[in-house]
Motif scaffolding. Structure first.
Motif, PDB file in Angstrom:
ATOM      1  N   SER A 289      14.764  13.470   8.198  1.00 45.01           N
ATOM      2  CA  SER A 289      13.458  13.409   7.944  1.00 45.01           C
ATOM      3  C   SER A 289      12.466  12.646   8.676  1.00 45.01           C
ATOM      4  N   ASN A 297       4.142  12.984  13.852  1.00 46.89           N
ATOM      5  CA  ASN A 297       2.933  12.224  13.508  1.00 46.89           C
ATOM      6  C   ASN A 297       2.032  11.921  14.863  1.00 46.89           C
ATOM      7  N   SER A 298       2.700  11.509  15.668  1.00 50.43           N
ATOM      8  CA  SER A 298       2.035  10.969  16.948  1.00 50.43           C
ATOM      9  C   SER A 298       1.186  12.062  17.614  1.00 50.43           C
TER      10      SER A 298
ATOM     11  N   THR B  10       6.039   1.198  14.007  1.00 53.53           N
ATOM     12  CA  THR B  10       6.214   2.047  14.973  1.00 53.53           C
ATOM     13  C   THR B  10       4.767   1.887  15.790  1.00 53.53           C
ATOM     14  N   ASP B  12       3.282   3.807  18.041  1.00 49.88           N
ATOM     15  CA  ASP B  12       2.631   5.171  18.260  1.00 49.88           C
ATOM     16  C   ASP B  12       1.580   5.147  16.914  1.00 49.88           C
ATOM     17  N   ASN B  13       2.112   5.100  15.912  1.00 53.55           N
ATOM     18  CA  ASN B  13       1.375   5.116  14.690  1.00 53.55           C
ATOM     19  C   ASN B  13       0.136   4.044  14.605  1.00 53.55           C
ATOM     20  N   GLN B  54       9.387   2.684   5.717  1.00 55.05           N
ATOM     21  CA  GLN B  54      10.733   2.093   6.407  1.00 55.05           C
ATOM     22  C   GLN B  54      10.302   1.220   7.406  1.00 55.05           C
ATOM     23  N   SER B  83       7.251   9.171   4.575  1.00 56.47           N
ATOM     24  CA  SER B  83       7.635  10.614   5.063  1.00 56.47           C
ATOM     25  C   SER B  83       8.460  11.317   3.867  1.00 56.47           C
ATOM     26  N   PHE B  84       8.606  10.574   2.604  1.00 60.59           N
ATOM     27  CA  PHE B  84       9.122  11.142   1.591  1.00 60.59           C
ATOM     28  C   PHE B  84      10.559  11.848   1.673  1.00 60.59           C
ATOM     29  N   ALA B  85      11.353  11.036   2.430  1.00 59.19           N
ATOM     30  CA  ALA B  85      12.767  11.494   2.919  1.00 59.19           C
ATOM     31  C   ALA B  85      13.571  12.078   1.765  1.00 59.19           C
ATOM     32  N   LEU B  86      13.809  10.943   0.512  1.00 61.87           N
ATOM     33  CA  LEU B  86      14.678  11.089  -0.469  1.00 61.87           C
ATOM     34  C   LEU B  86      14.044  11.475  -1.679  1.00 61.87           C
ATOM     35  N   SER B  87      14.615  12.183  -2.608  1.00 59.07           N
ATOM     36  CA  SER B  87      14.156  12.743  -3.850  1.00 59.07           C
ATOM     37  C   SER B  87      13.886  11.190  -4.670  1.00 59.07           C
ATOM     38  N   GLU B  90       8.606   9.365  -4.602  1.00 62.18           N
ATOM     39  CA  GLU B  90       6.993   9.287  -5.266  1.00 62.18           C
ATOM     40  C   GLU B  90       7.122   8.438  -6.314  1.00 62.18           C
ATOM     41  N   ARG B  94       5.198   4.509  -6.770  1.00 59.25           N
ATOM     42  CA  ARG B  94       4.358   4.219  -8.116  1.00 59.25           C
ATOM     43  C   ARG B  94       5.009   2.996  -8.559  1.00 59.25           C
ATOM     44  N   LYS B 104       3.639  11.308   5.549  1.00 60.07           N
ATOM     45  CA  LYS B 104       3.825  11.521   7.124  1.00 60.07           C
ATOM     46  C   LYS B 104       4.302  12.766   7.259  1.00 60.07           C
ATOM     47  N   PRO B 105       3.821  13.526   8.274  1.00 58.59           N
ATOM     48  CA  PRO B 105       2.892  13.010   9.139  1.00 58.59           C
ATOM     49  C   PRO B 105       1.465  13.028   8.716  1.00 58.59           C
ATOM     50  N   PHE B 106       0.695  12.244   8.848  1.00 58.50           N
ATOM     51  CA  PHE B 106      -0.610  12.042   8.237  1.00 58.50           C
ATOM     52  C   PHE B 106      -1.805  12.635   9.119  1.00 58.50           C
TER      53      PHE B 106
END
Lengths: 513, 120
Positions: A289, A297-298, B10, B12-13, B54, B83-87, B90, B94, B104-106
């Protein structure tokens, strides 16, 4: 040999033997009683009778003697043919006959101990009779004969008395003998009974042990096996009786238990491996993921900023090209999201984020998001939501995803006409219909489209775009809410997709396998 | 001029956000790992923090928790970028104390809109 008898036989034999013993004891007692009875009868029949008869004989002889004396005196006074004399003579002779008969019966009932007395009486009775006859026949008798008769009479008398007393002695001896015999017999009987009882106890013990010893052993074996130790030796499996059968049963039980434990062991190992694999998969999903979304994203980020003129105003042609880049980027993102969602669902990682939301808001959002798409194709997009809808509880994001998927599909597959979104509340469920005026779906395809990677027409996939995952995921997500998605359609008459979800969803409904 | 701290490993971000915020009139501070992020927050007290989750050294949740437990820094809004990879991500966001999140991707446009919501 005893060992080979079956338990059944042993259990029957023991009481049978004991019963026989009891019968034997009873039989012997019966015999003893009879013997006692015979002895008693002998006394009564024999000695007592003898005694009584003897007494009568004594009386009879006494009467005879006095009768003969009276005769001799009368003889002196009257003539030979005197009727009184003749009468007396006849009666005396009758009495002798009676006495003889009496004596005969005495002889019959007398015992061997009285034999002497009996022979003496026989002799003297004969003599007495002979002498009496002389007196009866002579003309008058002389005094010598009378005194001889007297002497014989006295002797006879004493022998009769002797007989009487001998009888009495005999009776007493018989009684004493019987008493002694019975005493001895009772002693033996007691002894034999004691032996019989001991034997019965021993036999019962033996039979009892023959059953309980192997039983207890097998029972303790079974608890050993049940508590985990399956490799035990079961004794007695070669026996041919019921214990042998049970032993073989226990052996089978041990084997089965061992098999079960082995299987349980290997199952747990497999489960351990499966769990490890599942963990691995979850980790993989999380990594993928992140890895896939980062470059995207990039791509999307820079593309958007270029479009927005952050790097300066671009010529129209460049903007057009950029728009294509952005479109493809988003498409790629859509595909990645779908695949990751599906993987999550399959890995059991899919959970709902349950919260309060407003359905009208969701529907408005969806309409707003898809409006431009519809307009681009010249389609009319309309939205019907009643103003008063109950407060909803569920995963707003997923619901939005489902509706965007359905509306997006409707727009994608409809070339002219309109797409309608209609929301309503039916009892405890929301019903959201997405109606289009597209080509419709044949009944045969209506099932297929919900399957992964299927579209109505595979060739259209490339034209229309899309991964074909959307409906499959949407349905799974609806189901995760405790709801459903269904379709009504006819070829040439458009399609209506209906999403049904509970107004209020519990967290418990959440996870979809 | 409003200052925004970005904690993102990262390049790039960071580049995107740099160009975006620069063109929109914000000053950007950059940290490349969680620990550095906490240090820079404490040092510069920015008006808003963009926190990637991450991160090396210290992950985004822990960095957020530390900043939020500092009375001098509690008030700073923190937006999680994940990127909300795992349950359960969210919920974790909080619980760690984030005031908002961006997935992400935003979309840079949306990010800008969210930032404006918090600090104008």
């Amino acid at each position: 040999m005893l060992k080979r008898l079956s338990i059944n036989v042993k259990v029957f034999l023991a009481p049978a033997v004991i019963t026989l013993l009891m019968l034997a004891v009873l039989l012997v007692s019966n015999l003893a009683l009879r013997r006692q009875q015979d002895a008693f009868l002998a006394v009564v029949g024999g000695s007592l009778t003898t005694s009584t008869a003897t007494t009568r004989l004594l009386l009879t002889v006494a009467e005879l003697q006095s009768a003969v004396l009276r005769f001799s005196q009368l003889q002196q006074r009257v003539g030979r043919d005197d009727p009184v004399l003749l009468n007396l003579r006849r009666s005396i002779l009758e009495r002798y006959t009676a006495a003889e008969e009496l004596f005969n019966s005495v002889k019959k009932t007398s015992g061997p101990g009285e034999a002497d007395a009996v022979s003496n009486i026989t002799d003297f009775l004969t003599i007495h009779r002979a002498v009496a006859k002389r007196i009866l026949d002579s003309d008058p008798s002389n005094a010598a004969t009378v005194s001889t008769l007297m002497a014989h009479y006295q002797q006879l008398q004493s022998y009769i008395v002797e007989l009487a007393s001998r009888s009495m002695e005999s009776a007493q001896a018989s009684e004493a003998r019987t008493r002694a015999w019975i005493a001895t017999f009772l002693r033996y009987l007691l002894f034999a009974s004691a032996l019989a009882v001991l034997f019965a106890i021993a036999l019962t013990f033996y039979v009892g042990r023959a059953i309980s010893k192997p039983l207890t052993h097998i029972v303790s074996l079974m608890s050993t096996i049940a508590s985990g130790n399956s490799s035990v030796e079961v004794p007695g499996t070669e026996r041919r009786d019921e214990i042998g059968a049970m032993a073989r049963g226990v052996e089978a039980f041990a084997t089965v238990t061992k098999d079960l434990r082995d299987r349980e062991q290997s199952l747990m190992e497999s489960r351990g491996l499966a769990e490890a694999a599942s963990q691995h998969k979850s980790q993989f999903l999380a990594n993928m993921s992140h890895e896939l979304r980062t470059p995207l994203n990039s791509v999307l980020g820079f593309t958007e900023m270029l479009s927005d003129g952050i790097y300066g105003e671009l010529p129209d042609k460049a903007k057009l090209a950029l728009a294509k880049v952005e479109k493809n980027g988003r498409h790629l993102l859509g595909l990645i999201n779908d695949i990751l969602d599906l993987s999550k669902i399959e890995a059991g990682e899919f959970t709902l984020l349950v919260d309060e939301y407003s359905l009208p808001d969701v529907v408005q959002n969806v309409a707003a998001s898809t409006e431009s798409l519809a307009r681009a194709k010249g389609l009319q997009l309309s939205c019907v939501v009643p103003r008063s809808m109950p407060q909803a509880r569920g995963d707003q994001r997923r619901l939005t995803q489902i509706l965007i998927n359905l509306v997006g599909n409707a727009i994608k597959f409809t070339d002219e006409g309109r797409v309608e979104i209609e929301a309503s509340c039916k009892r405890s469920d929301f019903e959201i219909r997405v109606r289009d005026t597209g080509p419709g779906i044949a009944p045969a395809d209506q099932v297929r489209i919900f399957k992964e990677f299927q579209q109505v027409d595979d060739s259209s996939t490339r034209r229309k775009g899309g991964s074909g995952l959307g409906l499959a995921i949407s349905r799974k997500m609806a189901e995760a809410h405790g709801g459903s998605i269904s379709v009504e359609s006819e070829v040439g008459k458009g399609s209506t997709f209906t999403v049904r979800i509970p107004v209020r969803v519990n967290d418990a409904v959440g996870v979809v396998a | 001029m409003k200052r925004i701290l970005m904690v993102e490993d990262t390049e790039d971000n960071r580049h995107i956000v740099r160009d975006l915020l620069g063109a929109s009139g914000y000053e950007l501070l950059e940290a490349t790992d969680g620990a550095q992020g906490v240090a820079m927050a404490s040092q510069h007290k920015p008006d808003l923090i963009l926190m990637d989750i991450q991160l090396p050294v210290l992950d985004g949740y822990e960095a957020t928790r530390r900043i939020k437990s500092d009375p001098a820094l509690q008030h700073i809004p923190i937006i999680a970028v994940t990127s909300f990879a795992l349950s359960g991500d969210e919920v974790k966001t909080r619980e760690a104390g984030c005031d908002g999140y961006v997935a992400k991707p935003f979309s840079p446009r949306q990010l800008l809109a969210t930032i404006k919501e918090f600090i104008g």
